[in-house]
Write a protein that holds these residues in place. Structure first.
Motif, PDB file in Angstrom:
ATOM      1  N   GLY A 197       0.791  -1.219   0.000  1.00 14.59           N
ATOM      2  CA  GLY A 197       0.000   0.000   0.000  1.00 14.59           C
ATOM      3  C   GLY A 197       0.827   1.274   0.000  1.00 14.59           C
ATOM      4  O   GLY A 197       0.282   2.369   0.119  1.00 14.59           O
ATOM      5  N   PHE A 198       2.140   1.149  -0.139  1.00 20.27           N
ATOM      6  CA  PHE A 198       3.037   2.298  -0.142  1.00 20.27           C
ATOM      7  C   PHE A 198       3.935   2.278  -1.370  1.00 20.27           C
ATOM      8  O   PHE A 198       4.158   1.233  -1.969  1.00 20.27           O
ATOM      9  CB  PHE A 198       3.920   2.312   1.113  1.00 20.27           C
ATOM     10  CG  PHE A 198       3.169   2.680   2.352  1.00 20.27           C
ATOM     11  CD1 PHE A 198       3.202   3.981   2.842  1.00 20.27           C
ATOM     12  CD2 PHE A 198       2.421   1.735   3.037  1.00 20.27           C
ATOM     13  CE1 PHE A 198       2.501   4.320   3.987  1.00 20.27           C
ATOM     14  CE2 PHE A 198       1.717   2.068   4.175  1.00 20.27           C
ATOM     15  CZ  PHE A 198       1.766   3.370   4.654  1.00 20.27           C
ATOM     16  N   LEU A 199       4.454   3.450  -1.709  1.00 24.54           N
ATOM     17  CA  LEU A 199       5.374   3.631  -2.815  1.00 24.54           C
ATOM     18  C   LEU A 199       6.662   4.231  -2.266  1.00 24.54           C
ATOM     19  O   LEU A 199       6.609   5.182  -1.475  1.00 24.54           O
ATOM     20  CB  LEU A 199       4.745   4.580  -3.842  1.00 24.54           C
ATOM     21  CG  LEU A 199       5.597   5.071  -4.990  1.00 24.54           C
ATOM     22  CD1 LEU A 199       5.906   3.912  -5.936  1.00 24.54           C
ATOM     23  CD2 LEU A 199       4.858   6.169  -5.749  1.00 24.54           C
ATOM     24  N   ALA A 200       7.801   3.684  -2.655  1.00 20.77           N
ATOM     25  CA  ALA A 200       9.078   4.259  -2.233  1.00 20.77           C
ATOM     26  C   ALA A 200       9.415   5.417  -3.165  1.00 20.77           C
ATOM     27  O   ALA A 200       9.370   5.270  -4.384  1.00 20.77           O
ATOM     28  CB  ALA A 200      10.181   3.203  -2.297  1.00 20.77           C
ATOM     29  N   VAL A 201       9.708   6.574  -2.588  1.00 19.49           N
ATOM     30  CA  VAL A 201      10.129   7.728  -3.372  1.00 19.49           C
ATOM     31  C   VAL A 201      11.434   8.264  -2.797  1.00 19.49           C
ATOM     32  O   VAL A 201      11.695   8.163  -1.603  1.00 19.49           O
ATOM     33  CB  VAL A 201       9.062   8.850  -3.413  1.00 19.49           C
ATOM     34  CG1 VAL A 201       7.806   8.383  -4.093  1.00 19.49           C
ATOM     35  CG2 VAL A 201       8.743   9.385  -2.045  1.00 19.49           C
TER      36      VAL A 201
END
Length: 92
Positions: A25-29
């Motif tokens: 549910g998360f995106l690495a930026v």
């Protein structure tokens, strides 16, 4: 059209950057203006629908495209500007 392009590109990045350290549910930026000093953040996928976050994605696409060597999405903004945008999104 930009939203569709942004979401498609982000999904493409997400499929490459999901690892055991990126929660579901998360995106690495990676945030920062300096290539060497970028800091990694976990961003909820729900932010992808927000206009202010889409503006950051558009700038990222202009500078880097969606194929970045760090294996995640790079956002070429100062860290304090990124924190300001994402802090405003947390209350939504």
């Amino acid at each position: 059209m930009a939203l569709v392009r942004g979401l498609f590109g982000a999904k493409k990045i997400l499929s490459r950057s999901v690892t055991a350290t990126t929660p579901k549910g998360f995106l690495a930026v990676y945030v920062g203006e300096d290539q060497v000093q970028k800091k990694r953040y976990m961003v909820p996928l729900s932010y992808l629908n927000q206009p202010s976050f889409q503006a950051l994605l558009s700038k990222s696409e202009e500078v880097f495209g969606f194929d970045h060597p760090m294996g995640g999405l790079a956002i070429p903004f100062p860290e304090d500007a990124f924190i300001s945008v994402t802090s405003a999104l947390q209350g939504r």
